[in-house]
Write an enzyme that holds these catalytic residues in place. Structure first.
Site, PDB file in Angstrom:
ATOM      1  N   ARG A  56       0.827  -1.219   0.000  1.00  0.00           N
ATOM      2  CA  ARG A  56       0.000   0.000   0.000  1.00  0.00           C
ATOM      3  C   ARG A  56       0.860   1.269   0.000  1.00  0.00           C
ATOM      4  O   ARG A  56       0.457   2.321  -0.480  1.00  0.00           O
ATOM      5  CB  ARG A  56      -0.953  -0.006   1.196  1.00  0.00           C
ATOM      6  N   TYR A 109     -15.321  18.052 -14.759  1.00  0.00           N
ATOM      7  CA  TYR A 109     -15.850  16.688 -14.876  1.00  0.00           C
ATOM      8  C   TYR A 109     -17.000  16.522 -13.863  1.00  0.00           C
ATOM      9  O   TYR A 109     -16.831  16.842 -12.680  1.00  0.00           O
ATOM     10  CB  TYR A 109     -14.725  15.690 -14.631  1.00  0.00           C
ATOM     11  N   ASP A 183      -6.529  20.136 -12.801  1.00  0.00           N
ATOM     12  CA  ASP A 183      -6.789  18.838 -13.420  1.00  0.00           C
ATOM     13  C   ASP A 183      -6.343  18.961 -14.879  1.00  0.00           C
ATOM     14  O   ASP A 183      -6.967  19.674 -15.669  1.00  0.00           O
ATOM     15  CB  ASP A 183      -8.281  18.494 -13.313  1.00  0.00           C
ATOM     16  N   LYS A 208      -7.182   8.153 -19.203  1.00  0.00           N
ATOM     17  CA  LYS A 208      -7.401   8.848 -20.469  1.00  0.00           C
ATOM     18  C   LYS A 208      -6.139   8.780 -21.347  1.00  0.00           C
ATOM     19  O   LYS A 208      -5.674   7.697 -21.643  1.00  0.00           O
ATOM     20  CB  LYS A 208      -7.856  10.278 -20.182  1.00  0.00           C
TER      21      LYS A 208
HETATM   22  C1  LIG Z   1     -11.117  15.810 -16.407  1.00  0.00           C
HETATM   23  C2  LIG Z   1     -11.368  14.545 -15.629  1.00  0.00           C
HETATM   24  N1  LIG Z   1     -10.918  14.454 -14.371  1.00  0.00           N
HETATM   25  C3  LIG Z   1     -11.118  13.332 -13.635  1.00  0.00           C
HETATM   26  C4  LIG Z   1     -11.805  12.252 -14.139  1.00  0.00           C
HETATM   27  C5  LIG Z   1     -12.011  11.031 -13.298  1.00  0.00           C
HETATM   28  O1  LIG Z   1     -11.157  10.010 -13.694  1.00  0.00           O
HETATM   29  P1  LIG Z   1     -11.430   8.429 -13.478  1.00  0.00           P
HETATM   30  O2  LIG Z   1     -12.560   8.054 -14.363  1.00  0.00           O
HETATM   31  O3  LIG Z   1     -10.122   7.805 -13.831  1.00  0.00           O
HETATM   32  O4  LIG Z   1     -11.787   8.257 -12.035  1.00  0.00           O
HETATM   33  C6  LIG Z   1     -12.282  12.309 -15.463  1.00  0.00           C
HETATM   34  C7  LIG Z   1     -13.012  11.167 -16.044  1.00  0.00           C
HETATM   35  O5  LIG Z   1     -13.578  11.250 -17.115  1.00  0.00           O
HETATM   36  C8  LIG Z   1     -12.064  13.484 -16.223  1.00  0.00           C
HETATM   37  O6  LIG Z   1     -12.507  13.609 -17.481  1.00  0.00           O
END
Ligand SMILES: Cc1ncc(COP(=O)(O)O)c(C=O)c1O
Length: 400
Positions: A56, A109, A183, A208
């Site tokens: 972990r 998101y 982000d 992604k």
């Molecule tokens: C800009 C953005 N941040 C965070 C996330 C969350 O990521 P995850 O699906 O890997 O939890 C996404 C998911 O689509 C996203 O588009």
């Protein structure tokens, strides 16, 4: 010593570079590590890095990927998480306490926003959230309160593609001693390095473009400084949303080709934008590479983004009903959420990724009902064009 190698060389070699033996790190399948004696165990527990204790806390598979991602984002250190949302949640948990206030990009998101605003989550602890158009620096300045403990932005924003000037917002954040988290999922470190523009933390959904092959879910938090790195690392390894070694090796391999994938996806996206703009059944197209984009200068002069990326939005004449005809008739471009991978994906944010946000708030954030989001992949452009042409031909011209 500063690493002067180019992006692709770092993407391939950083984190693990063998001079003899395997060229990829091992998948370390061990939950725990033996200590040679009690003093050795105590010494490892007392160390700041907590290496070779218990999986972990990390292992050689995750260490290699963390090192690579920290290098690509030019940060002090990286902390892998089990998903992008685990990274988002970790920064909320770390910076917010009861009655603190957070400023966030309104078009972020969906679940990142829901986590803050829904009464089942942070709101129940008294956290107050102001979701605004962070591309408007004056609105950001006016939204700051004495209790503001975090500014979190997405740029380009998901899904509107609105771009926030990181340098300007980081100046405001610094004036008020508020941490700035970016982000960077839409750009990836290939197109944008927010830490260079004053952000304190960068987060990614590795699921992604960094992974790139739609085969694994993961996230990362990258800190600019040592103190935040160890603070966040301690939070993640204590609460436990860490990454498994098998998953880390998938991302370790995927990220090696990030640069060349991003170039091809961006090239396809530019061409698809040109095609859609000239199509009589298309109402509008939004893309950071278009002069009509409100923050085009931050892209065209390569000030903040080194390129416009692989994400685009469009609206079909006749609105949502006609848009659905297109989405339902595409054969190559896949109707699915997620983005940044080798396969082109299309989705309808208002009823899918951003359905958790109220219709009024969605409209305020620019996420209109007719907005269709495309993540352009690496397929041959002519096939993408033909697929789109065929789907658009299914709209009865009398309807629009
Ligand atoms: C800009 C953005 N941040 C965070 C996330 C969350 O990521 P995850 O699906 O890997 O939890 C996404 C998911 O689509 C996203 O588009």
């Amino acid at each position: 010593m500063e690493d002067k190698r180019g992006f692709n060389s770092k993407a391939v070699h950083s984190g693990f570079h063998a001079s003899s033996g395997p060229v990829n790190p091992p998948i370390e399948e061990s939950s725990t590590c033996a200590f040679s004696d009690c003093d050795d165990g105590a010494r490892r527990f007392a160390s700041r890095d907590k290496k070779q204790i218990y999986a972990r806390f990390g292992n050689s598979s995750t260490d290699a990927l963390e090192k690579k991602l920290a290098d690509l984002e030019k940060g002090y250190g990286a902390i892998l998480t089990a998903s992008g949302m685990a990274a988002v949640n970790a920064v909320y948990f770390y910076f917010l306490d009861s009655d603190s206030h957070v400023i966030a990009t309104s078009s972020m998101y969906g679940p990142s926003r829901v986590l803050l605003e829904n009464s089942q989550f942070y709101k129940k602890w008294g956290v107050q959230t102001t979701c605004i158009d962070t591309s408007n620096i004056e609105i950001v300045r006016a939204s700051i309160r004495p209790s503001t403990k975090l500014i979190i932005i997405e740029t380009p924003a998901n899904p509107t593609l609105s771009i926030t000037d990181i340098q300007k917002i980081s100046q405001i954040a610094k004036e008020h001693n508020i941490p700035l988290v970016v982000d960077n999922t839409f750009c990836s470190p290939y197109l944008q390095n927010p830490l260079e523009f004053g952000a304190d933390i960068v987060i990614h959904s590795l699921t992604k473009s960094i992974g790139g092959h739609a085969d694994a879910v993961g996230g990362v938090i990258i800190s600019k400084n040592e103190e935040l790195y160890y603070g966040l690392r301690s939070l993640v390894t204590t609460t436990g949303p860490t990454m498994a070694p098998h998953t880390a090796t998938l991302f370790f391999k995927g990220v090696k080709t990030l640069g060349i994938r991003m170039e091809k996806m961006q090239d396809n996206a530019r061409k698809l934008v040109g095609y859609l703009q000239n199509h009589p059944k298309i109402d509008w197209v939004a893309y950071p590479g278009l002069p009509s984009h409100p923050q085009f200068q931050l892209v065209s002069e390569k000030i903040q983004m080194k390129g416009p990326g692989c994400m685009l939005n469009f609206g079909v004449k006749g609105g949502l009903e006609n848009a659905k005809i297109v989405l339902n008739n595409l054969k190559l471009i896949t109707l699915a959420v997620s983005l940044g991978g080798v396969e082109s994906l299309i989705q309808h944010p208002a009823s899918m990724t951003h359905a958790g946000i109220s219709p009024e708030e969605r409209i305020k954030a620019g996420i209109t009902d007719e907005l269709v989001r495309v993540s352009v992949g690496i397929e041959d452009f002519e096939d993408l064009r033909q697929d789109m042409e065929n789907a658009l031909s299914k709209i009865n011209s009398l309807v629009y």
